[in-house]
Write a protein that holds these residues in place. Structure first.
Motif, PDB file in Angstrom:
ATOM      1  N   THR A  10       0.827  -1.209   0.000  1.00 41.19           N
ATOM      2  CA  THR A  10       0.000   0.000   0.000  1.00 41.19           C
ATOM      3  C   THR A  10       0.862   1.260   0.000  1.00 41.19           C
ATOM      4  O   THR A  10       2.075   1.202   0.193  1.00 41.19           O
ATOM      5  CB  THR A  10      -0.903   0.013   1.253  1.00 41.19           C
ATOM      6  N   THR A  11       0.191   2.406  -0.185  1.00 41.56           N
ATOM      7  CA  THR A  11       0.902   3.694  -0.182  1.00 41.56           C
ATOM      8  C   THR A  11       1.219   4.177   1.235  1.00 41.56           C
ATOM      9  O   THR A  11       2.012   5.100   1.408  1.00 41.56           O
ATOM     10  CB  THR A  11       0.070   4.779  -0.877  1.00 41.56           C
ATOM     11  N   GLY A  12       0.582   3.580   2.238  1.00 39.77           N
ATOM     12  CA  GLY A  12       0.783   4.013   3.625  1.00 39.77           C
ATOM     13  C   GLY A  12       0.114   3.041   4.575  1.00 39.77           C
ATOM     14  O   GLY A  12      -0.302   1.945   4.179  1.00 39.77           O
ATOM     15  N   LEU A  13      -0.014   3.461   5.823  1.00 39.10           N
ATOM     16  CA  LEU A  13      -0.453   2.541   6.863  1.00 39.10           C
ATOM     17  C   LEU A  13      -1.951   2.495   7.100  1.00 39.10           C
ATOM     18  O   LEU A  13      -2.443   1.535   7.681  1.00 39.10           O
ATOM     19  CB  LEU A  13       0.241   2.887   8.187  1.00 39.10           C
ATOM     20  N   ASP A  50       3.949   7.182   0.677  1.00 39.83           N
ATOM     21  CA  ASP A  50       4.746   7.600   1.824  1.00 39.83           C
ATOM     22  C   ASP A  50       6.160   7.038   1.716  1.00 39.83           C
ATOM     23  O   ASP A  50       6.354   5.884   1.298  1.00 39.83           O
ATOM     24  CB  ASP A  50       4.125   7.097   3.134  1.00 39.83           C
ATOM     25  N   ALA A  51       7.142   7.854   2.094  1.00 43.18           N
ATOM     26  CA  ALA A  51       8.537   7.420   2.009  1.00 43.18           C
ATOM     27  C   ALA A  51       8.789   6.173   2.848  1.00 43.18           C
ATOM     28  O   ALA A  51       9.552   5.282   2.448  1.00 43.18           O
ATOM     29  CB  ALA A  51       9.456   8.558   2.454  1.00 43.18           C
ATOM     30  N   GLU A  52       8.144   6.111   4.022  1.00 41.41           N
ATOM     31  CA  GLU A  52       8.334   4.957   4.903  1.00 41.41           C
ATOM     32  C   GLU A  52       7.819   3.682   4.239  1.00 41.41           C
ATOM     33  O   GLU A  52       8.413   2.616   4.347  1.00 41.41           O
ATOM     34  CB  GLU A  52       7.627   5.172   6.237  1.00 41.41           C
ATOM     35  N   VAL A  56       9.862   0.098   2.591  1.00 42.90           N
ATOM     36  CA  VAL A  56       9.529  -1.288   2.923  1.00 42.90           C
ATOM     37  C   VAL A  56       9.381  -2.140   1.669  1.00 42.90           C
ATOM     38  O   VAL A  56       9.938  -3.231   1.571  1.00 42.90           O
ATOM     39  CB  VAL A  56       8.244  -1.359   3.775  1.00 42.90           C
ATOM     40  N   HIS A  57       8.592  -1.648   0.690  1.00 38.32           N
ATOM     41  CA  HIS A  57       8.324  -2.485  -0.483  1.00 38.32           C
ATOM     42  C   HIS A  57       9.098  -2.086  -1.734  1.00 38.32           C
ATOM     43  O   HIS A  57       9.162  -2.852  -2.706  1.00 38.32           O
ATOM     44  CB  HIS A  57       6.823  -2.517  -0.801  1.00 38.32           C
ATOM     45  N   GLY A  58       9.695  -0.909  -1.756  1.00 44.09           N
ATOM     46  CA  GLY A  58      10.527  -0.509  -2.887  1.00 44.09           C
ATOM     47  C   GLY A  58       9.774  -0.172  -4.149  1.00 44.09           C
ATOM     48  O   GLY A  58      10.364  -0.079  -5.235  1.00 44.09           O
ATOM     49  N   ILE A  59       8.475   0.045  -4.062  1.00 45.33           N
ATOM     50  CA  ILE A  59       7.661   0.358  -5.243  1.00 45.33           C
ATOM     51  C   ILE A  59       7.482   1.868  -5.344  1.00 45.33           C
ATOM     52  O   ILE A  59       6.962   2.496  -4.416  1.00 45.33           O
ATOM     53  CB  ILE A  59       6.286  -0.329  -5.165  1.00 45.33           C
ATOM     54  N   SER A  60       7.884   2.445  -6.454  1.00 47.45           N
ATOM     55  CA  SER A  60       7.819   3.892  -6.628  1.00 47.45           C
ATOM     56  C   SER A  60       6.585   4.284  -7.435  1.00 47.45           C
ATOM     57  O   SER A  60       6.025   3.483  -8.195  1.00 47.45           O
ATOM     58  CB  SER A  60       9.066   4.406  -7.343  1.00 47.45           C
ATOM     59  N   LEU A  61       6.179   5.545  -7.299  1.00 46.13           N
ATOM     60  CA  LEU A  61       5.040   6.053  -8.057  1.00 46.13           C
ATOM     61  C   LEU A  61       5.358   6.084  -9.545  1.00 46.13           C
ATOM     62  O   LEU A  61       4.482   5.836 -10.386  1.00 46.13           O
ATOM     63  CB  LEU A  61       4.660   7.451  -7.559  1.00 46.13           C
ATOM     64  N   ASP A  62       6.611   6.354  -9.907  1.00 47.66           N
ATOM     65  CA  ASP A  62       7.003   6.351 -11.323  1.00 47.66           C
ATOM     66  C   ASP A  62       6.746   4.975 -11.946  1.00 47.66           C
ATOM     67  O   ASP A  62       6.294   4.873 -13.094  1.00 47.66           O
ATOM     68  CB  ASP A  62       8.484   6.708 -11.467  1.00 47.66           C
ATOM     69  N   PHE A  63       7.029   3.921 -11.188  1.00 46.61           N
ATOM     70  CA  PHE A  63       6.816   2.562 -11.689  1.00 46.61           C
ATOM     71  C   PHE A  63       5.336   2.274 -11.910  1.00 46.61           C
ATOM     72  O   PHE A  63       4.957   1.492 -12.797  1.00 46.61           O
ATOM     73  CB  PHE A  63       7.406   1.559 -10.690  1.00 46.61           C
TER      74      PHE A  63
END
Length: 242
Positions: A10-13, A50-52, A56-63
């Motif tokens: 996910t993008t955050g918690l 979120d950077a945090e 954890v998962h290494g998935i970027s928004l660019d991807f």
């Protein structure tokens, strides 16, 4: 028995703060065996990560910019898991996010099309109270190789969790033992007892040994605050007293 081992990234918690699902990974078990069927997709969350979480998962928004949105894969996801029992580590997290995504599409929640959910985190804590119950800790406990897991990934974590769950519940499929007995004993093999077998000698503790045992129990009582065996020894001693 059809089960789906599921994980998300996910993008955050917290979905309540508008965070979104960016990856779903599922593997199928039928009668406790991996079938090779899986469902895996990356999703465009239409918001920042979120950077945090990215750490954890290494998935970027660019991807994710060219990946489908959840609504485009919702029907396929629902079809894959429909009617199955879900196995999820920390189920409230993933189910909360999935229900939020389904709600945005105007679809029913997970409970409306799945047979139920088993939270493997809760199961692990019940089996081993006080011990670590993370996926990595369970891999170590059950000797499951997760050396290739440098970052979290939904499909990889689902595959590892499937192995962990099978190890955690191994033997349960053999618990349905037959309780039927022959009605007259005719089918049971005869027991042969050697006629010259000596009688077993019963060795009883002497007074000194019994006193030493009571002293050990008293020390346990003092350290722990209560010793059930000490109470039983004292009750037996009082019963033997004239």
């Amino acid at each position: 028995m059809r089960q789906i081992v599921l994980d998300t990234e996910t993008t955050g918690l917290d979905w309540r703060n508008g965070h979104r699902v960016i990856e779903i990974g599922c593997v199928e078990l039928v009668n406790r065996s991996l079938t090779g069927r899986h469902f895996h997709v990356y999703l465009n969350p239409e918001r920042e990560i979120d950077a945090e979480a990215e750490a954890v998962h290494g998935i970027s928004l660019d991807f994710l910019t060219d990946k489908p949105k959840f609504e485009a894969i919702a029907a396929d996801f629902e079809a894959f898991v429909a009617g199955a029992e879900l196995l999820i580590h920390n189920a409230s997290f993933d189910v909360g996010f999935l229900n939020a995504e389904l709600s945005r599409c105007g679809r029913g929640n997970v409970a409306s099309f799945c047979h139920g959910v088993i939270d493997t985190l809760r199961l692990a804590k019940e089996q081993n109270p006080g011990k670590k119950a993370s996926l990595d800790a369970l891999c170590e406990r059950y000797d499951i190789d997760n050396g290739h897991r440098t970052l979290h990934g939904a499909l990889l974590d689902a595959e590892i969790l499937a192995e962990v769950y099978l190890a955690m519940t191994r033997g349960q499929e053999t618990l349905a033992i037959t309780l039927e007995e022959p009605s007259n004993g005719a089918d049971m093999p005869a027991r042969s007892v050697a006629p010259d077998r000596p009688r077993l000698k019963v060795l009883r503790a002497n007074d000194a040994e019994r006193a030493a045992h009571a002293a050990v129990l008293a020390d346990i009582e003092k350290a722990a605050g209560h010793c059930l065996w000490l109470a039983k020894v004292q009750a037996a001693s009082e019963a033997e007293s004239p």
